[in-house]
Design a protein around this motif. Sequence first.
Motif, mmCIF file in Angstrom:
data_model
loop_
_atom_site.group_PDB
_atom_site.id
_atom_site.type_symbol
_atom_site.label_atom_id
_atom_site.label_comp_id
_atom_site.label_asym_id
_atom_site.label_seq_id
_atom_site.Cartn_x
_atom_site.Cartn_y
_atom_site.Cartn_z
ATOM 1 N N ASN A 116 -7.425 8.005 9.823
ATOM 2 C CA ASN A 116 -7.000 6.306 9.995
ATOM 3 C C ASN A 116 -7.822 5.563 9.342
ATOM 4 O OD1 ASN A 116 -6.679 7.055 14.034
ATOM 5 N ND2 ASN A 116 -8.437 7.993 13.138
ATOM 6 N N PHE A 117 -6.145 5.388 9.412
ATOM 7 C CA PHE A 117 -6.213 3.975 8.134
ATOM 8 C C PHE A 117 -6.119 2.335 8.442
ATOM 9 C CE2 PHE A 117 -1.869 6.344 7.615
ATOM 10 C CZ PHE A 117 -1.604 5.377 8.361
ATOM 11 N N PHE A 118 -6.329 1.624 7.161
ATOM 12 C CA PHE A 118 -6.201 0.286 7.664
ATOM 13 C C PHE A 118 -4.965 0.284 6.221
ATOM 14 C CE2 PHE A 118 -10.088 0.258 9.653
ATOM 15 C CZ PHE A 118 -9.746 -0.646 11.064
ATOM 16 N N LEU A 119 -3.713 -0.208 5.927
ATOM 17 C CA LEU A 119 -2.791 -1.222 4.917
ATOM 18 C C LEU A 119 -1.907 -1.624 5.407
ATOM 19 C CD1 LEU A 119 -0.894 2.933 5.220
ATOM 20 C CD2 LEU A 119 -3.293 2.273 3.572
ATOM 21 N N MET A 120 -2.308 -2.837 4.398
ATOM 22 C CA MET A 120 -1.720 -4.002 4.135
ATOM 23 C C MET A 120 -0.153 -3.344 3.781
ATOM 24 S SD MET A 120 -3.407 -6.584 4.691
ATOM 25 C CE MET A 120 -2.629 -8.326 3.115
ATOM 26 N N PRO A 121 1.221 -4.556 3.872
ATOM 27 C CA PRO A 121 2.336 -3.816 3.590
ATOM 28 C C PRO A 121 2.358 -3.137 1.815
ATOM 29 C CG PRO A 121 2.876 -5.794 4.689
ATOM 30 C CD PRO A 121 0.771 -5.733 4.454
ATOM 31 N N GLU A 122 1.475 -3.478 1.176
ATOM 32 C CA GLU A 122 1.233 -3.406 -0.375
ATOM 33 C C GLU A 122 0.858 -2.175 -0.607
ATOM 34 O OE1 GLU A 122 1.234 -8.065 -0.338
ATOM 35 O OE2 GLU A 122 0.500 -6.260 0.798
ATOM 36 N N ASP A 123 -0.288 -1.726 0.380
ATOM 37 C CA ASP A 123 -0.653 -0.724 0.080
ATOM 38 C C ASP A 123 -0.291 0.561 0.878
ATOM 39 O OD1 ASP A 123 -3.535 -1.010 0.133
ATOM 40 O OD2 ASP A 123 -3.703 -2.073 1.815
ATOM 41 N N ARG B 269 3.292 0.960 0.486
ATOM 42 C CA ARG B 269 3.942 0.400 -0.148
ATOM 43 C C ARG B 269 3.956 1.327 -0.631
ATOM 44 N NH1 ARG B 269 6.331 -4.400 0.820
ATOM 45 N NH2 ARG B 269 4.878 -5.777 -0.856
ATOM 46 N N LEU B 270 2.705 1.330 -1.870
ATOM 47 C CA LEU B 270 1.195 2.732 -2.885
ATOM 48 C C LEU B 270 1.641 3.969 -2.327
ATOM 49 C CD1 LEU B 270 -0.134 3.149 -5.101
ATOM 50 C CD2 LEU B 270 -2.354 2.274 -3.386
ATOM 51 N N LEU B 271 1.468 3.735 -0.878
ATOM 52 C CA LEU B 271 1.111 5.419 0.150
ATOM 53 C C LEU B 271 2.350 5.992 -0.339
ATOM 54 C CD1 LEU B 271 -0.680 7.737 0.589
ATOM 55 C CD2 LEU B 271 0.393 6.411 3.032
ATOM 56 N N GLU B 272 3.596 5.154 0.069
ATOM 57 C CA GLU B 272 4.717 5.761 0.285
ATOM 58 C C GLU B 272 5.325 5.917 -1.282
ATOM 59 O OE1 GLU B 272 9.426 4.512 0.481
ATOM 60 O OE2 GLU B 272 8.249 3.374 1.768
ATOM 61 N N LYS B 273 5.253 5.693 -2.908
ATOM 62 C CA LYS B 273 5.186 5.853 -3.677
ATOM 63 C C LYS B 273 4.406 7.229 -3.823
ATOM 64 C CE LYS B 273 4.784 4.194 -8.464
ATOM 65 N NZ LYS B 273 3.960 4.833 -8.739
#
Length: 175
Positions: A6-13, A15-19
Motif C-alpha cells: 500500500n502506498f501514497f504517490l503524488m504524480p511526480e512519485d 513518474r519516479l516509480l515508473e522510471k
Amino acid sequence: MGHQINFFLMPEDTRLLEKRLREECPVVFLDGESRDSAPVQLPDLEVAEFGKTRLRVILVQPEDLKSVILRYIPQQGHWSVDSDRSPVIELDRCYYDGEILRRGRLYYQRQFAEHGAWVEKPAAFQAWAKRVFSVTRKTLQKLPDRPYHVGPHALAEQRQGHVKLMASTNKPLLP
C-alpha cells in the motif's frame, strides 16, 4: 496467497516509480479493461484526468503478454483482465485532487484455485513480481509503525501541510 504494498504517490512519485521500474524490470502497462478481447497497452502510468481516468493499471512482463487472460463482463459491456489467472500485477494509482491523496497499491497472487486445487503461477512470473516489489520498496519510504510506503514528493507535501494522506477512512493518516 496474495502480496501487496500500500502506498501514497503524488504524480511526480508515480513518474519516479515508473522510471525505476523501466530501468530495472522489463514491464508493459495495460489498461485493466478493453472493448474487445485484446489487452490495451498504455504508454505510461500517468493519470490523464483524476475522476475520469481509471486508476487500475496492469503490469506484465513483455514475454507474458500472450498469457494475459481477458474475460467478458456482460453487465458492464467490456472485457477485463483476469488478474487471478494471468501472470500480472495490479497497480491501483493514487487519486489526488490537489488536497487529498488517497492510498494506492500493488497486488499480485502467486497461485489461484482451479477445479478445487491450487495452481502456482509460473516461477519466472513470481521472480519478476518479487523484483517489481523490491524496486518499489527501494523507491519509496516505509512509514514508521504503519503498513504504508510513501513517495518522496508525497511525504514532503504532507509534512508541509499541503496534502492529506487518506487511507480508507475519512480521517487523515498522519496529522
